[in-house]
Write a protein that holds these residues in place. Structure first.
Motif, PDB file in Angstrom:
ATOM      1  N   ALA A  65       0.952   2.552   7.128  1.00 34.75           N
ATOM      2  CA  ALA A  65       0.727   2.938   5.721  1.00 34.75           C
ATOM      3  C   ALA A  65      -0.118   4.209   5.645  1.00 34.75           C
ATOM      4  CB  ALA A  65       0.053   1.800   4.948  1.00 34.75           C
ATOM      5  N   ILE A  66      -1.037   4.351   6.600  1.00 35.55           N
ATOM      6  CA  ILE A  66      -1.862   5.564   6.665  1.00 35.55           C
ATOM      7  C   ILE A  66      -0.978   6.765   7.007  1.00 35.55           C
ATOM      8  CG2 ILE A  66      -3.713   6.735   7.945  1.00 35.55           C
ATOM      9  CD1 ILE A  66      -4.869   4.474   6.296  1.00 35.55           C
ATOM     10  N   PHE A  98       1.567  12.921   1.102  1.00 36.86           N
ATOM     11  CA  PHE A  98       0.686  13.870   0.414  1.00 36.86           C
ATOM     12  C   PHE A  98       0.795  15.279   0.999  1.00 36.86           C
ATOM     13  CE2 PHE A  98      -0.853  10.257  -1.805  1.00 36.86           C
ATOM     14  CZ  PHE A  98      -1.321  10.779  -3.005  1.00 36.86           C
ATOM     15  N   THR A 153       0.828  -1.208   0.000  1.00 40.99           N
ATOM     16  CA  THR A 153       0.000   0.000   0.000  1.00 40.99           C
ATOM     17  C   THR A 153       0.862   1.257   0.000  1.00 40.99           C
ATOM     18  OG1 THR A 153      -1.725  -1.202   1.199  1.00 40.99           O
ATOM     19  CG2 THR A 153      -1.853   1.205   1.258  1.00 40.99           C
ATOM     20  N   ALA A 195       1.413   7.305  -6.306  1.00 37.59           N
ATOM     21  CA  ALA A 195       0.378   8.333  -6.488  1.00 37.59           C
ATOM     22  C   ALA A 195       0.870   9.719  -6.086  1.00 37.59           C
ATOM     23  CB  ALA A 195      -0.865   7.975  -5.682  1.00 37.59           C
ATOM     24  N   ALA A 196       1.792   9.773  -5.122  1.00 37.54           N
ATOM     25  CA  ALA A 196       2.322  11.053  -4.657  1.00 37.54           C
ATOM     26  C   ALA A 196       3.509  11.509  -5.508  1.00 37.54           C
ATOM     27  CB  ALA A 196       2.724  10.947  -3.178  1.00 37.54           C
ATOM     28  N   ARG A 242       2.127   1.880  -3.451  1.00 44.22           N
ATOM     29  CA  ARG A 242       1.029   2.449  -4.259  1.00 44.22           C
ATOM     30  C   ARG A 242       0.834   3.930  -3.954  1.00 44.22           C
ATOM     31  NH1 ARG A 242      -5.105   0.011  -3.681  1.00 44.22           N
ATOM     32  NH2 ARG A 242      -6.198   1.444  -5.077  1.00 44.22           N
ATOM     33  N   SER A 243       0.863   4.291  -2.668  1.00 44.92           N
ATOM     34  CA  SER A 243       0.696   5.703  -2.295  1.00 44.92           C
ATOM     35  C   SER A 243       1.884   6.545  -2.752  1.00 44.92           C
ATOM     36  CB  SER A 243       0.554   5.835  -0.774  1.00 44.92           C
ATOM     37  OG  SER A 243      -0.678   5.323  -0.332  1.00 44.92           O
ATOM     38  N   SER A 284       1.295   7.783   4.195  1.00 41.39           N
ATOM     39  CA  SER A 284       0.572   8.388   3.067  1.00 41.39           C
ATOM     40  C   SER A 284       0.134   9.813   3.384  1.00 41.39           C
ATOM     41  CB  SER A 284      -0.643   7.532   2.698  1.00 41.39           C
ATOM     42  OG  SER A 284      -0.229   6.214   2.378  1.00 41.39           O
ATOM     43  N   ILE A 285      -0.338  10.046   4.607  1.00 39.69           N
ATOM     44  CA  ILE A 285      -0.705  11.419   5.004  1.00 39.69           C
ATOM     45  C   ILE A 285       0.525  12.319   4.887  1.00 39.69           C
ATOM     46  CG2 ILE A 285      -1.375  12.876   6.981  1.00 39.69           C
ATOM     47  CD1 ILE A 285      -3.241  10.587   7.869  1.00 39.69           C
TER      48      ILE A 285
END
Lengths: 256, 256
Positions: free
Chosen positions: B244-245, B252, B127, B134-135, B130-131, B248-249
């Protein structure tokens, strides 16, 4: 001190059946396992606790003694019983049974609410409940088609956060209009023409945020009820973010 | 068109062994499965593709025909062979074998890099890849003790993003000093006295961001190399966010 040593004991059979949703609904009860979850239940949901189940070899251990339980509060079980009711490969030897306390609707709107539209992966749902807790949300609404909160994997990913905030269960298409009548906005994550970057959206009142199914996104009927759809602009070549990641980025953005 | 119908075929045995890391290292090869991953591999990693494996009942299907493969590019297998090499309960009938192309270090620093210090859950690692994709990150560095990229679960969670950015593997304690010599900052996520809220930190150059193990966080030796530790302020009662959260925060936030 009550003791159970046989896997054929009727109580053991009842606990084991709690791995099925329909049995949980019938018994209005669910099992948690592991020290962290049991500690959180003792701290935040003592009223709902009906049984604390401890594997016999743990009774003298420090982790158990730190819980400060009276012996008449617990049911002691043998190793094979613990294995029988556990949903993990190596169980920690401690479990608790709790009454189901999911709500239909919030009694009062006091903060933001995360709405899940048919999210299917228990790890995703549990992780979003944990993130919603960390972001100070009032609650999480599990819309129809969303995996059950009391699934062992959902509970494990939520890490006890379902004890900290309110969990509602029902039809989003009934909840959303009622919520909007309170005068608060409902944000969605459908990628349609009206959708704007989350960076352009700020809110200083309670609000709802809807995220959809991992594969198919939000249901069309729900999309039609949204005040404003938002998206997270992406730079790389990933087609999308994991739903729990996207929901968490948005929740932490809105509470800034 | 090459066909394999027996699970005892030596090639099938070799593929099956690729579920083990030591075999992947020995064969310098790994398997992916499912249409999405195979399509991404055809698009972004064609050079590394050594075999495309198709279940015989798929040959006339639309999904397969849309891939536009020459029949001499593929190996056709029977249903039982597909089941033998699959890591999912119901396989989609399409697989590919690729050469391992993990790098040691980036050749040049062109953008942000996510560093993983002994992150153990394959879903979390996939994950985060993946993030990071995306970033718009340049790459993800899998430090020692981190679960293998080519684990089937890691690959599934990464959803093909490992084809889009660079993946490095090695010792963070060697990489971080080399990275700092380029003059770029290294952020960590250790909760020590010097740590500041991520909202106070902005950066407009390449940087590295380190996240640590799910249970024990970052290794002390790595913490000592960090320029600035940052944390995500939490409002509710959750003790922490899923790694993972959190990653990702932060990713981003930094690319805003």
């Amino acid at each position: 001190m009550f003791q159970i040593t046989s896997v054929n004991n009727p109580q053991v059979k009842k606990w084991k059946k709690l791995s099925l949703k329909k049995e949980r609904v019938k018994q209005q009860s669910y099992l948690i396992e592991g020290f962290h979850l049991v500690e959180e239940a003792l701290k935040y949901k003592k009223d709902a606790l009906t049984n604390i189940i401890v594997r016999e070899d743990l009774l003298e251990g420090e982790d158990f003694l730190n819980l400060n339980l009276d012996t008449d509060q617990i049911i002691v079980v043998s190793l094979n019983v613990a294995e029988e009711i556990s949903k993990t490969q190596t169980n920690q030897g401690i479990f608790a049974e709790l009454a189901i306390t999911t709500n239909d609707f919030p009694k009062e709107i006091e903060g933001p609410i995360l709405l899940l539209d048919a999210v299917q992966d228990p790890g995703n749902v549990g992780t979003m409940i944990r993130s919603a807790d960390a972001a100070g949300f009032q609650g999480v609404f599990l819309g129809k088609g969303t995996v059950d909160l009391y699934n062992a994997k959902t509970l494990r990913s939520a890490q006890g956060s379902h004890f900290h905030l309110e969990i509602y269960e029902g039809e989003l298409k009934d909840f959303i209009p009622a919520f909007k009548e309170e005068g608060y906005p409902v944000f969605g994550t459908a990628l349609n023409e009206e959708a704007v970057s989350y960076k352009e959206v700020y809110v200083d009142t309670p609000f709802s945020l809807v995220v959809g199914n991992e594969g198919s996104g939000m249901n069309n009927e729900i999309v039609s009820m949204i005040d404003q759809n938002i998206f997270i602009p992406m730079i790389g070549q990933a087609e999308s973010l994991n739903v729990a990641i996207a929901a968490s980025i948005l929740m932490f953005h809105f509470i800034q």
